[in-house]
Design a protein around this motif. Structure first.
Motif, PDB file in Angstrom:
ATOM      1  N   VAL A  29       0.824  -1.214   0.000  1.00 21.99           N
ATOM      2  CA  VAL A  29       0.000   0.000   0.000  1.00 21.99           C
ATOM      3  C   VAL A  29       0.854   1.259   0.000  1.00 21.99           C
ATOM      4  O   VAL A  29       0.357   2.344  -0.318  1.00 21.99           O
ATOM      5  N   GLU A  30       2.142   1.120   0.375  1.00 20.00           N
ATOM      6  CA  GLU A  30       3.045   2.277   0.352  1.00 20.00           C
ATOM      7  C   GLU A  30       4.476   1.763   0.267  1.00 20.00           C
ATOM      8  O   GLU A  30       4.840   0.806   0.946  1.00 20.00           O
ATOM      9  N   GLN A  73       1.837   8.387   4.156  1.00 21.45           N
ATOM     10  CA  GLN A  73       0.696   8.879   3.397  1.00 21.45           C
ATOM     11  C   GLN A  73      -0.533   7.978   3.519  1.00 21.45           C
ATOM     12  O   GLN A  73      -1.655   8.472   3.595  1.00 21.45           O
ATOM     13  N   HIS A  74      -0.328   6.665   3.540  1.00 18.58           N
ATOM     14  CA  HIS A  74      -1.471   5.751   3.583  1.00 18.58           C
ATOM     15  C   HIS A  74      -1.981   5.636   5.026  1.00 18.58           C
ATOM     16  O   HIS A  74      -1.202   5.629   5.980  1.00 18.58           O
ATOM     17  N   ASP A  75      -3.299   5.526   5.179  1.00 17.22           N
ATOM     18  CA  ASP A  75      -3.890   5.440   6.524  1.00 17.22           C
ATOM     19  C   ASP A  75      -3.334   4.255   7.312  1.00 17.22           C
ATOM     20  O   ASP A  75      -3.124   4.342   8.521  1.00 17.22           O
ATOM     21  N   TYR A 119      -1.446   3.917  -8.113  1.00 22.78           N
ATOM     22  CA  TYR A 119      -0.534   4.514  -7.144  1.00 22.78           C
ATOM     23  C   TYR A 119      -0.217   5.955  -7.551  1.00 22.78           C
ATOM     24  O   TYR A 119      -0.151   6.278  -8.740  1.00 22.78           O
ATOM     25  N   VAL A 168       2.195   5.570  -3.200  1.00 22.93           N
ATOM     26  CA  VAL A 168       1.114   5.262  -2.268  1.00 22.93           C
ATOM     27  C   VAL A 168      -0.097   4.784  -3.046  1.00 22.93           C
ATOM     28  O   VAL A 168      -0.481   5.396  -4.054  1.00 22.93           O
ATOM     29  N   THR A 188      -3.760   4.394  -4.140  1.00 23.94           N
ATOM     30  CA  THR A 188      -4.921   5.289  -4.067  1.00 23.94           C
ATOM     31  C   THR A 188      -6.225   4.560  -4.302  1.00 23.94           C
ATOM     32  O   THR A 188      -7.289   5.032  -3.926  1.00 23.94           O
TER      33      THR A 188
END
Length: 603
Positions: A532-533, A545-547, A591, A600, A602
């Protein structure tokens, strides 16, 4: 007004029967715990922490152990009680949570029955009353859908939820004292944060005394009012947690704190840093230089992974047909350069280890491309695979299970050399001796067996075994997770030294974010089989950046006693299942670039 302590331990001494006679493992330990207070007992493996808790509960075999001194609980000396008297105390006045909930829960009974059993035994409730109270307790420890989950079995719960069941069981009879023996060590960092918050909340509500046993100084800083430091069975130091963290008196306390990696300590550093060399006996600290060898990102990568997919069939029914699949790794892509450390991080079940095993062809991927120095790994035959594995090797989490207990360490290190035709006989033995010296072990130890070594030494043997083939890439799968903090620092430094000297590339798989921050060039965060990142270490940690990345970093305990009142308020949810029905088509992911080389997910 001075209140009487809930627990008073005075001159506790525990000895075990050995072949050489009686040997003391805890000596003259004394401390007190008051209502509403948390006292942490800290130290490395073998310091006597867990033996202390088992001695207080009188859970040691009386034929092979002796417990001396006094353990006063609300005015009664527990060491003077009969076994029947102790049965009334255990689970009622004192409750205990162990490190591994799966070994503490009976797999044959539902979790609800096991919680209710405490209430029936100690509170003389009827089955219906106990069920109602048990469901209420499950709700109190934030287990969702408690009335439905009451009738489920331990294997149907995640590790974090099983630990919540253990806490519910421990607190069911409203004990005056809770002993928590490494209750968060086996848990992912986000689940650990939830459990620490939960223990704090329940303690405030109930006014319980808590004895918290751990080797994690970050956890100590966040939960303990006072701390007892143990060193090889002796009480090295005791005092308020703030005093020990800010101004420790004993050299071992200072050494223990110096060896702890602190998240955020790498701010401003543009390359990985070795851990300081700490003398655990004297507390002397010697800073070490950073890695000097730069990574040449203009060269071709050593390892290139493109759209890797690994799935495992889920079969059911009378005909044992596939009804779905575990999407363990889904569309993973990254490159790894010579002399670089790329860390894969994430919680249990995210696909980190399966990614490493897929690259090694220890499991066979369904799709994708793996290129090692230009060779297509997925198309190699048996003989070609054996040759390829000279260039890519794996270090496993538990060195004891990866070393043959019937082979001496010299034979274990020499075996790959002989298998690959690099050396034979005396030459192989001589090379094995060199390799052991290279990882900081005396070659005179060659004729010893794995059980004669400590965990850190066994991991060094495993590293020596891998180095004999002079690999270009090493997959280190949780290779320092099971080690004490000082040994962890030594092994990490060893890996970084080897990288600088030999230009080895590491795919470092870990859930220890503080270690990852210290040793990595780049970091990839995985969630449910996907990255995810991914990006340079300083960007992922300094500007997540990613939750999910933010959640991981926020959950890491930091060795700072000013955070003791911290509440993370992390939502109580379990990691989603990676099982998908047959025919499921994963969504196409996009991404965005958040910075140079920092990508990251999206969508």
């Amino acid at each position: 007004m001075v209140t009487e302590p809930v627990l008073s331990v005075r001159n506790l001494t525990t000895t075990f029967r050995t072949e050489e006679g009686w040997k003391s493992v805890v000596r003259n330990l004394s401390f007190e715990i008051h209502a509403g207070e948390t006292v942490a007992v800290v130290g490395e493996s073998g310091s006597g922490k867990s033996v202390t808790s088992l001695s207080i509960m009188r859970l040691l075999d009386p034929h092979n152990s002796r417990i001396e001194g006094e353990v006063i609980l609300n005015g009664r000396n527990l060491l003077a009680l009969s076994e029947r008297g102790m049965q009334d105390v255990r689970g009622n006045e004192i409750a205990m949570i162990f490190q591994e909930p799966m070994t503490s829960l009976n797999p044959a009974y539902t979790v609800g029955r096991q919680i209710a059993e405490v209430l029936i035994r100690h509170k003389e409730m009827s089955k219906d009353e106990a069920r109602t109270a048990a469901i209420a307790m499950m709700e109190r420890v934030r287990i969702p859908n408690a009335d439905r989950r009451f009738d489920q079995y331990p294997h149907e719960f995640s590790g974090g939820m099983r630990q919540r069941v253990m806490i519910a069981m421990a607190l069911a009879a409203r004990p005056k004292l809770l002993i928590a023996d490494e209750p968060t060590t086996a848990l992912d960092v986000t689940i650990q944060g939830q459990i620490l918050d939960l223990i704090k909340e329940l303690q405030q509500e109930e006014g319980m005394a808590v004895l918290f046993i751990t080797h994690d100084m970050g956890v100590v800083a966040e939960i303990a009012d006072r701390t007892v430091v143990m060193f090889r069975g002796d009480q090295a130091e005791t005092g308020t947690t703030e005093k020990i963290f800010r101004n420790a008196d004993h050299p071992y306390s200072r050494a223990l704190l110096a060896a702890v990696p602190a998240l955020g300590a790498m701010e401003g550093a543009d390359k990985p840093l070795r851990f300081p060399r700490v003398d655990m006996a004297t507390g002397a600290i010697s800073p070490l230089p950073p890695q000097a060898r730069p990574v040449d990102y203009s060269a071709a990568p050593l390892l290139s992974v493109k759209n890797l997919v690994t799935r495992f069939d889920v079969k059911s029914g009378l005909l044992n047909r596939a009804t779905g699949a575990v999407h363990a790794v889904e569309g993973v892509s990254f490159d790894l350069w010579a002399g670089e450390t790329l860390s894969l991080v994430g919680e249990s079940g995210c696909g980190k280890s399966t990614t490493g095993r897929s690259i090694m062809r220890l499991v066979n991927p369904r799709d994708g491309e793996i290129s090692l120095q230009g060779r297509d790994v997925l198309k190699l035959s048996g003989a070609e695979m054996q040759a390829m594995r000279r260039d890519i090797q794996m270090i496993f989490q538990d060195p004891f299970s990866s070393l043959n207990p019937r082979m001496t360490v010299g034979q274990a290190v020499a075996e790959p050399l002989i298998k690959h035709g690099i050396a034979k006989g005396a030459a192989a033995r001589a090379r094995a001796a060199e390799l052991l010296d290279q990882v900081g072990l005396n070659s005179a130890m060659m004729d010893r067996y794995p059980h004669e070594f400590s965990g850190g030494q066994r991991q060094r043997v495993a590293i020596a075994r891998v180095l004999g083939l002079e690999p270009k890439v090493i997959v280190a799968d949780e290779s320092v997770s099971a080690l004490d903090v000082s040994i962890k620092a030594q092994v990490c430094n060893l890996l970084m030294d080897l990288q600088e000297r030999l230009g080895i590339a590491f795919l470092f798989i870990s859930h220890d974010m503080a270690v990852v921050e210290r040793i990595s060039h780049r970091v990839a965060v995985m969630y449910l089989g996907e990255i995810v990142e991914i990006g340079p270490r300083e960007q992922v940690f300094g500007n997540p950046q990613h939750d999910y990345t933010k959640k991981l970093i926020a959950a890491v305990p930091v060795p700072d006693p000013d955070r003791r009142a911290l509440r993370r308020n992390t939502p109580v949810d379990e990691l989603k299942s990676p099982v998908r029905p047959l025919g499921f088509v994963p969504p196409v992911r996009a991404y965005r670039e958040a910075g140079p080389g920092h990508f990251v997910m999206t969508a």
